[in-house]
Scaffold this motif. Structure first.
Motif, PDB file in Angstrom:
ATOM      1  N   TYR A 199       0.829  -1.501   0.202  1.00 43.05           N
ATOM      2  CA  TYR A 199      -0.125   0.752  -0.068  1.00 43.05           C
ATOM      3  C   TYR A 199       0.586   1.053   0.581  1.00 43.05           C
ATOM      4  N   THR A 200       0.341   2.262   0.062  1.00 46.30           N
ATOM      5  CA  THR A 200       1.181   3.594  -0.153  1.00 46.30           C
ATOM      6  C   THR A 200       0.053   4.167   0.651  1.00 46.30           C
ATOM      7  N   LEU A 201       0.430   5.420   1.042  1.00 49.96           N
ATOM      8  CA  LEU A 201       0.310   6.332   2.293  1.00 49.96           C
ATOM      9  C   LEU A 201       1.133   7.819   2.228  1.00 49.96           C
ATOM     10  N   ASP A 202       0.335   8.610   1.861  1.00 47.67           N
ATOM     11  CA  ASP A 202       0.510   9.980   1.557  1.00 47.67           C
ATOM     12  C   ASP A 202       0.964  10.520   2.995  1.00 47.67           C
ATOM     13  N   VAL A 203       2.080  11.253   3.472  1.00 45.42           N
ATOM     14  CA  VAL A 203       2.089  11.708   4.904  1.00 45.42           C
ATOM     15  C   VAL A 203       2.378  12.776   4.716  1.00 45.42           C
ATOM     16  N   PRO A 204       2.730  13.990   5.657  1.00 43.18           N
ATOM     17  CA  PRO A 204       3.622  15.590   4.965  1.00 43.18           C
ATOM     18  C   PRO A 204       4.204  15.477   4.539  1.00 43.18           C
ATOM     19  N   GLY A 205       5.144  15.799   3.415  1.00 39.08           N
ATOM     20  CA  GLY A 205       6.437  15.802   3.152  1.00 39.08           C
ATOM     21  C   GLY A 205       7.278  14.575   2.486  1.00 39.08           C
TER      22      GLY A 205
ATOM     23  N   LEU B 195       4.327   7.200   1.802  1.00 39.37           N
ATOM     24  CA  LEU B 195       5.181   6.316   2.741  1.00 39.37           C
ATOM     25  C   LEU B 195       4.871   4.756   1.909  1.00 39.37           C
ATOM     26  N   HIS B 196       5.004   3.763   1.385  1.00 39.27           N
ATOM     27  CA  HIS B 196       4.862   2.253   1.657  1.00 39.27           C
ATOM     28  C   HIS B 196       5.307   1.139   2.341  1.00 39.27           C
ATOM     29  N   TYR B 197       4.376   0.413   2.468  1.00 45.10           N
ATOM     30  CA  TYR B 197       4.092  -0.365   3.790  1.00 45.10           C
ATOM     31  C   TYR B 197       3.307  -1.788   2.633  1.00 45.10           C
ATOM     32  N   ASP B 198       4.084  -2.202   3.832  1.00 48.60           N
ATOM     33  CA  ASP B 198       3.279  -3.915   3.746  1.00 48.60           C
ATOM     34  C   ASP B 198       2.403  -5.144   4.608  1.00 48.60           C
TER      35      ASP B 198
ATOM     36  N   ALA C 150      -3.429   3.840   9.411  1.00 51.00           N
ATOM     37  CA  ALA C 150      -4.298   3.184   7.939  1.00 51.00           C
ATOM     38  C   ALA C 150      -4.532   1.754   8.327  1.00 51.00           C
ATOM     39  N   VAL C 151      -3.772   0.697   9.418  1.00 49.14           N
ATOM     40  CA  VAL C 151      -3.814  -0.081   9.473  1.00 49.14           C
ATOM     41  C   VAL C 151      -5.016  -1.129  10.464  1.00 49.14           C
TER      42      VAL C 151
END
Length: 269
Positions: free
Chosen positions: A7-13, A16-19, A87-88
């Motif tokens: 998955y991807t997650l937009d955070v300030p600046g 992030l990619h996480y599994d 997110a999870v």
């Protein structure tokens, strides 16, 4: 073996990619600068009875960063981890952090205690907790200065000498291969923006002692006397708790994943 979903997650600046893989209680594995790939051997073992979350820290691996000159301050990186946990499903989750990821975990437990049940802090390089903190600070500064003056090769040589970690094997008589562009970028960001903020981070010991998070300092059974094992022992002493030995050395979860997972399950239970 369970499959992993990315998955991807937009955070300030950053983005992030996480599994996520497996099922069961939520357990997040975090490193720095190491990302999700470094945990692959143990993640697949733990996924038998846990929902495992791994991620790439901002500016490393698949995770991008808007400003590559931004320092990897542990409080900032901990906020990224907090957002991934949200997110999870939020948690509270168990968290295993190793090396710089263990420093991230200490910041996470102090700043966002509602997100963490147990933190296993495996060899966090918190230099300023050592009895010889001034000497340790000077040693870390020498690594940084070597990077600025002579580049990543000189910095890695000083890093391995200072930490006591073994140099990576060169493959016998094989001709050493030049580093890839990704390896160079990782090294430059690690030494330029990660080394000082992480190793000179001062954990909020009062918050860690009084908060609800169960903090478990851990060290490698075969890395006694090395820098990061000594800092883990110093953390345990400051928190008034015991240092738990895990199989292997600083990278024991890579080389002894089954035994390491057994020890981790026992601590979390």
């Amino acid at each position: 073996m369970s499959s992993s979903t990315s998955y991807t997650l937009d955070v300030p600046g950053a983005r992030l990619h996480y599994d996520v893989q497996g099922s069961g209680p939520l357990l997040m594995l975090i490193g720095h600068p190491m990302g999700a790939d470094g945990f692959a051997p143990i993640a697949s073992v733990l996924a038998d009875d846990h929902t495992i979350v791994t991620y790439d820290p901002r500016g490393f691996g698949r995770s991008t960063i808007d400003d590559r000159g931004q320092d990897a301050e542990p409080d900032l990186v901990a906020d990224d981890v907090r957002r991934v946990l949200d997110a999870v499903g939020g948690g509270p989750a168990d968290v295993f952090g190793s090396s710089g990821g263990a420093v991230t975990g200490l910041a996470l437990a102090a700043r966002f205690p509602g997100h963490v049940r147990t933190l296993v802090a495996h060899e966090p390089p918190v230099a300023l907790l050592l009895p010889d903190a001034d000497q340790a600070r000077a040693g870390v500064q020498e690594i940084y200065d070597a990077f600025r003056a002579e580049g990543i090769g000189a910095a890695w040589q000083k890093f391995f000498a200072f930490t006591g970690l073994g140099m990576p094997p060169q493959g016998g008589d094989a001709t050493p291969q030049p580093p890839t562009a990704e390896m160079v970028a990782t090294s430059e960001r690690f030494f330029g923006q990660g080394l000082l903020p992480i190793t000179l981070y001062e954990p909020d010991l009062d918050a860690l002692r009084s908060g609800p998070v169960h903090v478990v300092p851990a060290g490698g059974a075969t890395s006694k006397g090395q820098f990061a094992q000594r800092t883990a022992a110093a953390l345990a002493d400051r928190l008034g708790t015991s240092l738990i030995d895990f199989p292997g050395d600083h990278g024991g979860f890579v080389y002894h994943p089954k035994d390491f997972a057994t020890t981790l399950r026992g601590v979390l239970a």
